[in-house]
Design a protein around this motif. Sequence first.
Motif, PDB file in Angstrom:
ATOM      1  N   VAL A 112      -8.657  -7.395   0.441  1.00 57.81           N
ATOM      2  CA  VAL A 112      -8.424  -6.086   0.216  1.00 57.81           C
ATOM      3  C   VAL A 112      -8.020  -5.942  -1.493  1.00 57.81           C
ATOM      4  O   VAL A 112      -7.256  -6.821  -2.064  1.00 57.81           O
ATOM      5  N   VAL A 113      -8.826  -4.977  -2.037  1.00 59.14           N
ATOM      6  CA  VAL A 113      -8.346  -4.970  -3.480  1.00 59.14           C
ATOM      7  C   VAL A 113      -7.504  -3.924  -3.819  1.00 59.14           C
ATOM      8  O   VAL A 113      -7.519  -2.823  -3.328  1.00 59.14           O
ATOM      9  N   ILE A 114      -6.232  -4.363  -4.369  1.00 60.58           N
ATOM     10  CA  ILE A 114      -5.130  -3.391  -4.255  1.00 60.58           C
ATOM     11  C   ILE A 114      -5.228  -2.445  -5.606  1.00 60.58           C
ATOM     12  O   ILE A 114      -5.514  -2.919  -6.940  1.00 60.58           O
ATOM     13  N   PRO A 115      -5.160  -1.225  -5.315  1.00 60.86           N
ATOM     14  CA  PRO A 115      -5.385   0.015  -6.333  1.00 60.86           C
ATOM     15  C   PRO A 115      -4.302  -0.325  -7.592  1.00 60.86           C
ATOM     16  O   PRO A 115      -3.282  -0.845  -7.024  1.00 60.86           O
ATOM     17  N   PRO A 116      -4.654  -0.115  -8.715  1.00 59.82           N
ATOM     18  CA  PRO A 116      -4.005  -0.507  -9.991  1.00 59.82           C
ATOM     19  C   PRO A 116      -2.392  -0.015  -9.636  1.00 59.82           C
ATOM     20  O   PRO A 116      -1.394  -0.680 -10.125  1.00 59.82           O
ATOM     21  N   LEU A 117      -2.487   1.244  -9.045  1.00 59.76           N
ATOM     22  CA  LEU A 117      -1.133   2.156  -9.085  1.00 59.76           C
ATOM     23  C   LEU A 117      -0.201   1.465  -7.998  1.00 59.76           C
ATOM     24  O   LEU A 117       0.744   1.913  -7.656  1.00 59.76           O
ATOM     25  N   MET A 118      -0.907   0.402  -7.160  1.00 67.32           N
ATOM     26  CA  MET A 118       0.251  -0.020  -6.088  1.00 67.32           C
ATOM     27  C   MET A 118       0.391  -1.443  -6.335  1.00 67.32           C
ATOM     28  O   MET A 118       0.840  -2.290  -5.549  1.00 67.32           O
ATOM     29  N   ARG A 119      -0.079  -1.869  -7.629  1.00 67.77           N
ATOM     30  CA  ARG A 119       0.321  -3.330  -7.583  1.00 67.77           C
ATOM     31  C   ARG A 119       1.608  -3.853  -8.013  1.00 67.77           C
ATOM     32  O   ARG A 119       1.914  -4.965  -7.977  1.00 67.77           O
ATOM     33  N   LYS A 120       2.277  -2.836  -8.343  1.00 71.98           N
ATOM     34  CA  LYS A 120       3.765  -3.253  -8.385  1.00 71.98           C
ATOM     35  C   LYS A 120       4.095  -3.701  -6.892  1.00 71.98           C
ATOM     36  O   LYS A 120       4.940  -4.650  -7.064  1.00 71.98           O
ATOM     37  N   LEU A 121       3.831  -3.427  -5.962  1.00 73.89           N
ATOM     38  CA  LEU A 121       4.343  -3.642  -4.629  1.00 73.89           C
ATOM     39  C   LEU A 121       3.590  -5.276  -4.514  1.00 73.89           C
ATOM     40  O   LEU A 121       4.222  -5.898  -3.410  1.00 73.89           O
ATOM     41  N   THR A 122       2.751  -5.816  -5.042  1.00 73.28           N
ATOM     42  CA  THR A 122       2.129  -7.044  -4.915  1.00 73.28           C
ATOM     43  C   THR A 122       2.430  -7.918  -6.020  1.00 73.28           C
ATOM     44  O   THR A 122       1.727  -8.599  -6.108  1.00 73.28           O
ATOM     45  N   ASP A 123       3.383  -7.626  -6.951  1.00 71.19           N
ATOM     46  CA  ASP A 123       3.722  -8.359  -7.879  1.00 71.19           C
ATOM     47  C   ASP A 123       2.415  -8.607  -8.813  1.00 71.19           C
ATOM     48  O   ASP A 123       2.262  -9.528  -9.519  1.00 71.19           O
ATOM     49  N   GLY A 124       1.487  -7.465  -9.028  1.00 70.05           N
ATOM     50  CA  GLY A 124       0.615  -7.720  -9.852  1.00 70.05           C
ATOM     51  C   GLY A 124      -0.586  -8.296  -9.188  1.00 70.05           C
ATOM     52  O   GLY A 124      -2.049  -8.231  -9.871  1.00 70.05           O
ATOM     53  N   GLU A 125      -0.653  -8.660  -8.023  1.00 72.06           N
ATOM     54  CA  GLU A 125      -1.739  -9.462  -7.153  1.00 72.06           C
ATOM     55  C   GLU A 125      -2.909  -8.325  -7.096  1.00 72.06           C
ATOM     56  O   GLU A 125      -2.594  -6.923  -6.587  1.00 72.06           O
ATOM     57  N   LYS A 184       2.367  -0.028   4.149  1.00 71.47           N
ATOM     58  CA  LYS A 184       1.873   0.917   4.890  1.00 71.47           C
ATOM     59  C   LYS A 184       2.554   2.444   4.749  1.00 71.47           C
ATOM     60  O   LYS A 184       1.684   3.156   5.064  1.00 71.47           O
ATOM     61  N   GLU A 185       3.792   2.432   4.342  1.00 68.32           N
ATOM     62  CA  GLU A 185       4.153   3.983   4.117  1.00 68.32           C
ATOM     63  C   GLU A 185       3.120   4.566   2.876  1.00 68.32           C
ATOM     64  O   GLU A 185       3.314   5.819   2.864  1.00 68.32           O
ATOM     65  N   ARG A 186       2.846   3.715   1.907  1.00 67.38           N
ATOM     66  CA  ARG A 186       2.063   4.242   0.845  1.00 67.38           C
ATOM     67  C   ARG A 186       0.657   4.968   1.408  1.00 67.38           C
ATOM     68  O   ARG A 186      -0.007   5.665   0.823  1.00 67.38           O
ATOM     69  N   LEU A 187       0.180   4.078   2.386  1.00 67.61           N
ATOM     70  CA  LEU A 187      -1.198   4.067   2.962  1.00 67.61           C
ATOM     71  C   LEU A 187      -1.342   4.962   4.296  1.00 67.61           C
ATOM     72  O   LEU A 187      -2.329   5.710   4.454  1.00 67.61           O
ATOM     73  N   CYS A 188      -0.349   4.986   4.970  1.00 65.27           N
ATOM     74  CA  CYS A 188      -0.637   5.440   6.485  1.00 65.27           C
ATOM     75  C   CYS A 188       0.264   6.721   6.823  1.00 65.27           C
ATOM     76  O   CYS A 188       1.482   6.412   6.421  1.00 65.27           O
ATOM     77  N   GLU A 189      -0.333   7.771   7.601  1.00 67.31           N
ATOM     78  CA  GLU A 189       0.472   8.410   8.410  1.00 67.31           C
ATOM     79  C   GLU A 189       0.483   7.808   9.750  1.00 67.31           C
ATOM     80  O   GLU A 189      -0.084   6.505  10.059  1.00 67.31           O
ATOM     81  N   GLU A 190       1.089   8.312  10.738  1.00 66.82           N
ATOM     82  CA  GLU A 190       1.024   7.679  12.060  1.00 66.82           C
ATOM     83  C   GLU A 190      -0.412   7.304  12.686  1.00 66.82           C
ATOM     84  O   GLU A 190      -0.233   5.916  12.865  1.00 66.82           O
ATOM     85  N   TYR A 191      -1.338   8.050  12.781  1.00 63.50           N
ATOM     86  CA  TYR A 191      -2.341   7.343  13.136  1.00 63.50           C
ATOM     87  C   TYR A 191      -3.854   7.581  12.151  1.00 63.50           C
ATOM     88  O   TYR A 191      -4.790   7.617  12.738  1.00 63.50           O
ATOM     89  N   GLY A 237       0.219   7.591  -3.248  1.00 60.49           N
ATOM     90  CA  GLY A 237       1.119   7.481  -2.312  1.00 60.49           C
ATOM     91  C   GLY A 237       2.769   7.581  -2.603  1.00 60.49           C
ATOM     92  O   GLY A 237       3.444   7.729  -1.772  1.00 60.49           O
ATOM     93  N   GLU A 238       2.773   7.339  -3.956  1.00 63.29           N
ATOM     94  CA  GLU A 238       4.048   7.170  -4.554  1.00 63.29           C
ATOM     95  C   GLU A 238       4.591   8.528  -5.221  1.00 63.29           C
ATOM     96  O   GLU A 238       3.655   9.105  -5.876  1.00 63.29           O
ATOM     97  N   THR A 239       5.574   9.183  -5.035  1.00 67.15           N
ATOM     98  CA  THR A 239       6.202  10.339  -5.331  1.00 67.15           C
ATOM     99  C   THR A 239       7.124  10.579  -6.370  1.00 67.15           C
ATOM    100  O   THR A 239       8.223   9.903  -6.372  1.00 67.15           O
ATOM    101  N   ALA A 240       6.815  11.130  -7.282  1.00 66.36           N
ATOM    102  CA  ALA A 240       7.868  11.414  -8.418  1.00 66.36           C
ATOM    103  C   ALA A 240       9.040  12.155  -8.004  1.00 66.36           C
ATOM    104  O   ALA A 240       9.079  13.006  -7.288  1.00 66.36           O
TER     105      ALA A 240
END
Lengths: 101, 751, 157, 288
Positions: free
Chosen positions: A12-25, A50-57, B165-168
């Motif tokens: 999985v290539v982590i989007p730049p704006l989500m790399r905080k969650l992966t410690d920059g990975e 999961k919360e950043r990417l998904c809703e229920e289904y 997905g992150e909101t200010a």
Amino acid sequence: MPTPYFKKMPTVVIPPLMRKLTDGEENITIPGTTIREVISNLDDRYPGMKERLCEEYRLKPGIAVYINGLLTRGSILDRVDTDAEIHFLPAISGGVAAPPD
Amino acid sequence: MDEKKEYKVIGTRPIRHDGVDKVTGRALYGADVQMAGLLHGRVLRSPHAHARIISIDTSRAEAYPGVKGVVTAADLPEAEDRIADLGEGAVNLKYLCDNILASDKALYKGHAVAAVAATSPHIAEEACQLIDVEYEVLEPVLEVRQAMESDAPLLHDSIRTTSMGETADEPSNVASHIQHKLGDPDKGFEEADITVERDFVTGTVHQGYIEPHNATAQFNQDGHLTIWCSTQGAFTVREQVAEILQYPVSKIKVIPMEIGGGFGGKISVYIKPVAALLAKKTGKPVKVLMSRTDVFEGTGPTPASYIRVKMGATNDGKITAAEAYLAFEAGAYPGSPVGPGAMCIFAPYSIENVVIDGYDVVVNKPKTAPYRAPGAPNAAFGSESVLDEIAEKLGIDPLEIRLLNAAKEGDRRADGPVHPRIGFVETVEAAKSHPHYTAPNGKKHHGRGVASGYWFNIGLESSVTINVNADGTINLIEGSTDIGGTRSSIAMQAAEVLGIPAESVNPSVVDTNSVGYTAVTGGSRTTYATGYAAYEAAQDVKRQMIGRAAKLWEVEEANVQFADGVFSSINGKEEEISFRDLCSHLGQTGGPIVGSGTVNPGGAGGAYATHLVDVAVDEETGKVEILRYTAIQDAGRAIHPSYVEGQIQGGAVQGIGWALNEEYIYNDEGAMTNASFLDYRMPTCLDLPMIDAVIIEVPNPGHPYGVRGVGEVPIVPPLPAIANAIYDAIGVRMTELPMSPDRLLKAMGKI
Amino acid sequence: MARKSHVQTTINGETVEFLCESRQSLLEVLRDELHLTGAKEGCNNGNCGACSVILDGRLVNSCLVLGVETEGKSVETIEGLAEPDQLHPIQNAFLENAALQCGICTPGFIMSAKALLESNPNPTEHEIRYWLAGNLCRCTGYDKIVKAVMDVAKASA
Amino acid sequence: MQDFGYVAAKTVSEAVTLLDEKGQTARILAGGTDLIVQVREARRDVDLMIDIKSIPEVNVLDYNADTGLTLGAAVECYKVYAVDEICNAYPGLIDATKIIGGTAIQGRAGVGGNLCNASPAADCIPPLIVLNATAVIAGPNGERELPVEQFCTGPGQTALENGEMLVSMKIPAPASNSSSFYLRFIPRNEMDIAVVGAGASVTLDDAKQTIVSARISLGAVAPTPLFAEEASALLAGREVSDAAIDEAAAAAQAIARPISDMRGTAEQRTHLVGVLTRRALNGAIQRI
């Protein structure tokens, strides 16, 4: 986290704006045979993913998934091969950028 | 796929199937709908760009003779603040509803506020003036950078910037921030010998389709709603209307009439739900038409934008790093095409270190809608101008620098995915060898420019049904509205499979009750995806026909083959029968044959174009004349080359209009002052030379015949190509669109 | 309610009578009263040419003519161009040249081209572009339209 | 669109009587290409349209090499440029009739309507001014004549009194060694409204070296089309030269008082007055 059964695993290539969650990975190798499994396993390793990417289904509105460079309809049920490269990107469809939630 | 395969139908130029209807005036467009008891609807629109609606009193209008019904936002079901999945993308339902009829706030001049149905359009229009709306006028914000300021007037209290997905926490006009990153841009710029950075500004422009929006609705007593309309996608109309009216899709039938142009602007609904509300209220069919001014002021243009591009290269022309900042106006509600802009901006090139930031920003202008490669022309204006400047400063031919850095199969795009087989290099090489590029161009104030462009194209769902006729022809049923000859390009793919002439296919575009789900005619997808569905449906027919031949000859199906329109037995009996003759035996071999195909293909394959343009600049007036234009494009495989050329020529000319004169001009109160074809200044034929369209064919591996979408990418290169040509002519870099005469005079220091 | 006037005119060679309000344009009369919907409304103020018809032999924008003004006059519309068994040469040329995409501007262009070729059977490319400048097309870039008209002119030369 | 009445007047006196009775909400309908749009867009309040196209006097198109041109108020543009003698005598006026609207507009619109609409940007008015045209006006008290440069009094406003209508325009026969020219600047090549318009007429001496007289008129740079009187006067007696033409252009720029709007900015317009005045003068001289 489940024991990796596969010899090879999707990347999985982590989007730049989500790399905080992966410690920059940027590139995470993670088991899973569907997008749903991949996200679930990602979330186990990096809580909050999961919360950043998904809703229920489904994927959150505004987020699209590319598997091996091909835009799918964005279903979390899409299957992925062991050597798949997965990108989560801002959704674009019908020539339209879907607005954020 | 065999690249050398010879086709019998594909690549030929038959007369389009709907041609006679369209040259005789018989083709029925949405506004041509006539029926007994028809009422006429008109919409009242906000005179203010930003205002709170205090009250609406419709009583005087309702009492006006001839008026049968008036509706306002109060007639819409209460819209939940939730995301509606419309197949074509998710939309906040409240925003969608508020854009149809404003409830609490009018967010742009032209925002629909109420609508009237009456016995004549004139009465409906007069009655609109009798609706009393009390407004509290608020300060508008009309420009993207101003809207991003922390003290800017806020359009919505509910918008908070989201980033994947992150909101200010704080409300803002910035609805979202996206970012793509590859490699290490800082390191890349350090490696550069030359760096060029410039700011670019583009204006708001409209698709400019000649047919205004229209909708006729009828609400039966049993609850069935029928809508006749002009749309790029009947199914998306059905979905949007269902969401807005909170009504089941199964009770809505959308009948797509012929469509008079769309270019992306006829995907969103505006007056269709209004016609439905009026039809429900009056119990009569109601036809609502927009005026040209309504179209400019009340439908989605493509956004104005602010773009900053920085590129670094080594002295030998290798690009080492690229950076882009894209701020796009979304209009009154979130959803600008900054995503595609960010995706496309550096996609022609293989660059190791890239960072792209995109911002989606609301302003007091109409909610933007897609327009032909949405976002990509704005972005390319910046990147292709900067690349031209780098080439010029390094003394490298502008086509050579493109070849040197060209993206190829296997290269990674900045947004992540890896390119499949693409034809960018081939377009640049064709440009280099084109007589246009080698023709002398030495006259004073004449200039030549080049630029390239990328558009990713999309797939999405398409369904096709084929009914086989006893005379050897087929009726092909499809759901893609035909804006530019796609009945033929789809029919030709089925004809190729079945070995029959294009003329033996009768294609029909049908309503939402009569064909499987089909996504919009947009994203350059129709010839690709619906053509793919037609291919699959024809394969289904072929399989069934093989069964019938086997039955006729009493052989195993495996022993029947089909080639060049003829079935033959390959084992045992020496039998042969043409497709046409076998069709006359359907009754006795098992009855009618219906073939079907549904697809949702992922391999749309990107499209590339490289354009060459010569201009003359009148140094005294600032006016730019287009002297010569060559547009080169990879079409994958041109099914009907005439209509591929037509897409290329039309896209290039829209780009020329955007580059030179088209823009929404606003006054300080936020009113558009040029909302007419007179003052919006789209090109006429007297403003243009012939457009030489050159088709390159690098087959798309994601389609059985190698088709790539062709409709959108031709609008991407013209903006920078013309800017680069103007620089070549007068030595001035134009960084603001349109490059209108007054801007040129200013840039030249004449005023 | 507005009073209606009785008007008698000739449309495509046939005598036609209709009732209309003074404020109804010839375009509205053709489309809404006579159901001749071949002439299209693109702008309703004379800037796009989609409603072009020929009035007493002269090309006009039917949105800028009042229905009541056509009393005793002769109107030609796209519906009157083809013979029962064959298209007009301009219509054929548009088809052969793929000179239309969405088709909404096509009736106006064909009527405009007809008026041009009647007054100047052998126009240059520039004369064609000058004459057709009042007809907007947003799909084709005009290339194939101009070529179609040039083809008709060549064939009649 | 508001409701209104319609009358096809048969005589000038019938039209004048109706105009007199109904006052400002009655309007003359000739080509209708401005009026119908204005009423449709609710920019003008009209109760009655008086169609004058069946009145003989407003359809006169008569050119005589000695007495000049009588141009009826309802004569459509295309009829004017169809007459070779008129094209030769008044090329500046022909320049204007050929660029108003598109071909379809020229099938309805006329010079008279262009004058009565009194747009500051009207293409026909500068050429009429430089050609010394007079307006023949009929009213309840009979006929009067007015130089065209006095006809427009403001945007959409004319010197026509209540009950008056334009019947025709008269243009004197051109002097020998004279010609005229009109051009406008527009961002497109057709179907546009002048950002600036400039007309010029020039009479040279027999040697064609010296300017005997000249008239310059400007459009779209003031509330009405302007007669550039000083700029015109300073050319009289001057040798044909770039210097003289530049001086006239500068004098023309000096009287321009343009606004900025969606069609152009004030600075752009002032600049263009100089460019277009030079081009109009040179164009007229080259035609002699």
